[in-house]
Scaffold this motif. Sequence first.
Motif, PDB file in Angstrom:
ATOM      1  N   GLN A 174     -20.485  11.527  23.946  1.00 14.59           N
ATOM      2  CA  GLN A 174     -21.475  12.574  24.170  1.00 14.59           C
ATOM      3  C   GLN A 174     -21.477  13.580  23.015  1.00 14.59           C
ATOM      4  O   GLN A 174     -22.542  13.981  22.532  1.00 14.59           O
ATOM      5  CB  GLN A 174     -21.189  13.299  25.492  1.00 14.59           C
ATOM      6  N   GLU A 175     -20.289  13.978  22.582  1.00 14.82           N
ATOM      7  CA  GLU A 175     -20.179  14.931  21.480  1.00 14.82           C
ATOM      8  C   GLU A 175     -20.741  14.332  20.190  1.00 14.82           C
ATOM      9  O   GLU A 175     -21.479  14.993  19.455  1.00 14.82           O
ATOM     10  CB  GLU A 175     -18.722  15.332  21.283  1.00 14.82           C
ATOM     11  N   PHE A 176     -20.396  13.068  19.933  1.00 11.48           N
ATOM     12  CA  PHE A 176     -20.915  12.394  18.746  1.00 11.48           C
ATOM     13  C   PHE A 176     -22.438  12.300  18.792  1.00 11.48           C
ATOM     14  O   PHE A 176     -23.125  12.579  17.803  1.00 11.48           O
ATOM     15  CB  PHE A 176     -20.315  10.993  18.629  1.00 11.48           C
ATOM     16  N   SER A 177     -22.975  11.910  19.928  1.00  8.43           N
ATOM     17  CA  SER A 177     -24.426  11.749  20.070  1.00  8.43           C
ATOM     18  C   SER A 177     -25.153  13.068  19.846  1.00  8.43           C
ATOM     19  O   SER A 177     -26.174  13.115  19.158  1.00  8.43           O
ATOM     20  CB  SER A 177     -24.748  11.191  21.457  1.00  8.43           C
ATOM     21  N   ASN A 178     -24.617  14.156  20.409  1.00  5.22           N
ATOM     22  CA  ASN A 178     -25.253  15.463  20.238  1.00  5.22           C
ATOM     23  C   ASN A 178     -25.174  15.940  18.788  1.00  5.22           C
ATOM     24  O   ASN A 178     -26.156  16.440  18.231  1.00  5.22           O
ATOM     25  CB  ASN A 178     -24.594  16.494  21.151  1.00  5.22           C
ATOM     26  N   ASN A 179     -24.017  15.768  18.162  1.00  9.75           N
ATOM     27  CA  ASN A 179     -23.843  16.236  16.782  1.00  9.75           C
ATOM     28  C   ASN A 179     -24.642  15.411  15.789  1.00  9.75           C
ATOM     29  O   ASN A 179     -25.112  15.932  14.765  1.00  9.75           O
ATOM     30  CB  ASN A 179     -22.359  16.211  16.398  1.00  9.75           C
ATOM     31  N   SER A 180     -24.801  14.112  16.073  1.00 13.43           N
ATOM     32  CA  SER A 180     -25.491  13.232  15.122  1.00 13.43           C
ATOM     33  C   SER A 180     -26.962  13.579  14.961  1.00 13.43           C
ATOM     34  O   SER A 180     -27.580  13.201  13.964  1.00 13.43           O
ATOM     35  CB  SER A 180     -25.348  11.771  15.567  1.00 13.43           C
ATOM     36  N   LEU A 181     -27.518  14.307  15.936  1.00 15.55           N
ATOM     37  CA  LEU A 181     -28.934  14.674  15.858  1.00 15.55           C
ATOM     38  C   LEU A 181     -29.227  15.595  14.673  1.00 15.55           C
ATOM     39  O   LEU A 181     -30.353  15.634  14.180  1.00 15.55           O
ATOM     40  CB  LEU A 181     -29.386  15.337  17.161  1.00 15.55           C
ATOM     41  N   THR A 182     -28.231  16.342  14.228  1.00 14.00           N
ATOM     42  CA  THR A 182     -28.429  17.298  13.134  1.00 14.00           C
ATOM     43  C   THR A 182     -27.709  16.857  11.859  1.00 14.00           C
ATOM     44  O   THR A 182     -27.538  17.660  10.947  1.00 14.00           O
ATOM     45  CB  THR A 182     -27.930  18.691  13.554  1.00 14.00           C
TER      46      THR A 182
END
Length: 231
Positions: A174-182
């Motif tokens: 979840q953390e990776f997915s959220n951070n990868s957006l930016t």
Amino acid sequence: LYTNTGVIGLFGGVSYADEIVSFSGVDDEGNGELTFSGYKGAGKTQGETLHYEGLAKSFVIKSDEFNFDLADLAVSADGASDLTAALAGELFDSSAVMSIDKMTITSPELGDEAVEIDVLKLDTSTDIDEEADNANITFAYSAKSIKAPDFEASDLVLALAGNNLDLDFIRAYQEFSNNSLTMTPDQVEPMLKEMIDTHLLPFLQAAPELNITKLAGTLPEGSFDGFMNTK
């Protein structure tokens, strides 16, 4: 376009409402039009219990290439959590249903025929085992009927169950997915490698399972009903 409000009651209960306002628009060349009825949702908590419901009446796209019409998108959710944890995306025991009453697609290529889907639904549930530090998660996709120029089916169901899923792996993803957006692609690759190196082995040690608990439907040729377990 999106607003949300919350109210804390005298005895600790929290009520919550969110809304996406209705809107419509036309592309610069005048060949496409989009219309959305808007979405309204409301939730409330009492102690560690959460309930939420939301509804959007319609979403329509009209263009020279195709027309898309969605009617009555509904969302409901119940869980053992407070509102703060839910909004933060934390995992907790919960169940949710998202349904679309009717979806229609037409295009010049289809002629007088259309693709029509009635009562499309997604049911999900999450069961957390705090002692084992893992989760069992289910997804059930269903459609009452699908009609297309060369295809017709009814009572379709695809139900999936993921068991013994390591919570640390899920949170890291979840953390990776959220951070990868930016992030740029060059930044995403080393972050993904670090997540896999750190969390993949514990994920596998938990003996995860992915099962198809139900695959069923009715075609003009007959009905089928089956399942497949990985363990």
